[in-house]
Design a protein around this motif. Structure first.
Motif, PDB file in Angstrom:
ATOM      1  N   ASP A 119       3.338   3.292   2.242  1.00 27.90           N
ATOM      2  CA  ASP A 119       2.974   4.693   2.044  1.00 27.90           C
ATOM      3  C   ASP A 119       3.769   5.540   3.034  1.00 27.90           C
TER       4      ASP A 119
ATOM      5  N   ILE B 268      -0.897  -0.710  -4.335  1.00 29.14           N
ATOM      6  CA  ILE B 268      -2.044   0.197  -4.345  1.00 29.14           C
ATOM      7  C   ILE B 268      -1.535   1.629  -4.241  1.00 29.14           C
ATOM      8  N   GLU B 269      -1.917   2.469  -5.179  1.00 27.18           N
ATOM      9  CA  GLU B 269      -1.512   3.868  -5.184  1.00 27.18           C
ATOM     10  C   GLU B 269      -2.596   4.696  -5.854  1.00 27.18           C
TER      11      GLU B 269
ATOM     12  N   THR C 175      -3.327   5.380   5.961  1.00 26.09           N
ATOM     13  CA  THR C 175      -3.366   4.172   5.138  1.00 26.09           C
ATOM     14  C   THR C 175      -3.435   2.926   6.006  1.00 26.09           C
ATOM     15  N   TYR C 176      -2.662   2.917   7.073  1.00 24.10           N
ATOM     16  CA  TYR C 176      -2.648   1.782   7.996  1.00 24.10           C
ATOM     17  C   TYR C 176      -4.017   1.598   8.658  1.00 24.10           C
TER      18      TYR C 176
ATOM     19  N   ALA D  28      -6.578   0.258   6.223  1.00 22.54           N
ATOM     20  CA  ALA D  28      -6.315  -1.152   5.911  1.00 22.54           C
ATOM     21  C   ALA D  28      -6.739  -2.064   7.053  1.00 22.54           C
TER      22      ALA D  28
ATOM     23  N   CYS E 274       0.849  -1.194   0.000  1.00 17.65           N
ATOM     24  CA  CYS E 274       0.000   0.000   0.000  1.00 17.65           C
ATOM     25  C   CYS E 274       0.882   1.241   0.000  1.00 17.65           C
TER      26      CYS E 274
ATOM     27  N   SER F 124      -7.069   1.515  -5.911  1.00 15.56           N
ATOM     28  CA  SER F 124      -7.730   1.383  -4.613  1.00 15.56           C
ATOM     29  C   SER F 124      -7.944  -0.084  -4.279  1.00 15.56           C
ATOM     30  N   SER F 125      -8.242  -0.344  -3.019  1.00 13.10           N
ATOM     31  CA  SER F 125      -8.496  -1.726  -2.593  1.00 13.10           C
ATOM     32  C   SER F 125      -9.746  -2.287  -3.243  1.00 13.10           C
TER      33      SER F 125
ATOM     34  N   ILE G 154       2.267  -1.925   4.513  1.00 12.71           N
ATOM     35  CA  ILE G 154       2.205  -0.473   4.331  1.00 12.71           C
ATOM     36  C   ILE G 154       3.563   0.057   3.862  1.00 12.71           C
TER      37      ILE G 154
ATOM     38  N   LEU H 266      -1.520  -7.248   3.568  1.00 13.21           N
ATOM     39  CA  LEU H 266      -1.042  -5.989   3.011  1.00 13.21           C
ATOM     40  C   LEU H 266       0.146  -5.505   3.832  1.00 13.21           C
TER      41      LEU H 266
END
Length: 213
Positions: free
Chosen positions: A175, A143-144, A182-183, A186, A119, A160-161, A173, A171
């Motif tokens: 990012d 994912i971006e 983001t965390y 998720a 992610c 996206s997810s 992280i 996933l």
């Protein structure tokens, strides 16, 4: 004449050092912080106020007319972002990130996770992809949001997810700029057991002392 970029770099360095010092001991006096950081007392005061306004620090009254400062969740995120940006120009970044991902992927394997999604498209993601090969982990995609490219270091990029149309185990992280957000998203979607992060991002820090009581 110094460039604006250089000035911004100096500011970021001061903020990073200040956040690190506060995390280590938020009860230090401003005079002590100034001596530790090697900057003027007035500058410390100005940066502390700026960090409080930005929501990076919380402040509370302490004995002897002093103040105690605490990192907020946003403060932890900003410190992690600045740390990664500062280290990314040096070999120290690669060495630290590589060590972090070795631990992340060892944890993944202990949980029987083989197929991973990253992610965040970043320098950290690039190290993760390289480290995954050594660890025998498969990186399926990155994912971006708003990405202008459909691939990154040979991996598929999705926005996206919601676009994940294939099975995966967990996933990781990667990012840097919005790591905490983001965390949290998720974890809400997939549960904390399936969301991993390198130590560099500081996402495993306790949050009970983030906010001044």
């Amino acid at each position: 004449m110094r460039s604006l970029q250089s000035d911004q770099g100096d500011e970021d360095r001061i903020v990073l050092n200040l956040l690190n010092s506060v995390e280590s001991d938020g009860s230090q006096s401003q005079r002590h912080l100034a001596a530790e950081l090697g900057i003027a007392l007035g500058l410390v005061n100005a940066y502390l106020k700026r960090c409080v306004r930005k929501g990076l620090l919380k402040v509370s009254q302490a004995p002897a007319r002093r103040y105690a400062y605490y990192l907020t969740p946003n403060g932890f995120t900003e410190k992690s972002r600045l740390t990664v940006e500062y280290l990314s120009s040096s070999f120290a970044f690669f060495r630290q990130a590589k060590a972090d991902f070795a631990k992340v992927f060892e944890t993944a394997k202990n949980r029987n996770f083989q197929n991973i999604i990253l992610c965040g498209k970043s320098d950290l993601a690039e190290v993760a992809i390289l480290s995954a090969v050594e660890s025998g982990i498969s990186i399926l995609a990155v994912i971006e949001e708003k990405s202008e490219s459909s691939s990154f270091v040979g991996k598929r990029v999705i926005s996206s997810s919601d676009e994940v149309d294939f099975p995966f185990d967990a996933l990781v992280i990667t990012d840097v700029r919005n790591a905490r957000e983001t965390y949290d998203v998720a974890v809400k979607l997939y549960g904390s057991h399936r969301v991993l992060a390198p130590q560099l991002l500081g996402l495993n820090k306790p949050t009970t002392r983030d906010v001044a009581r």
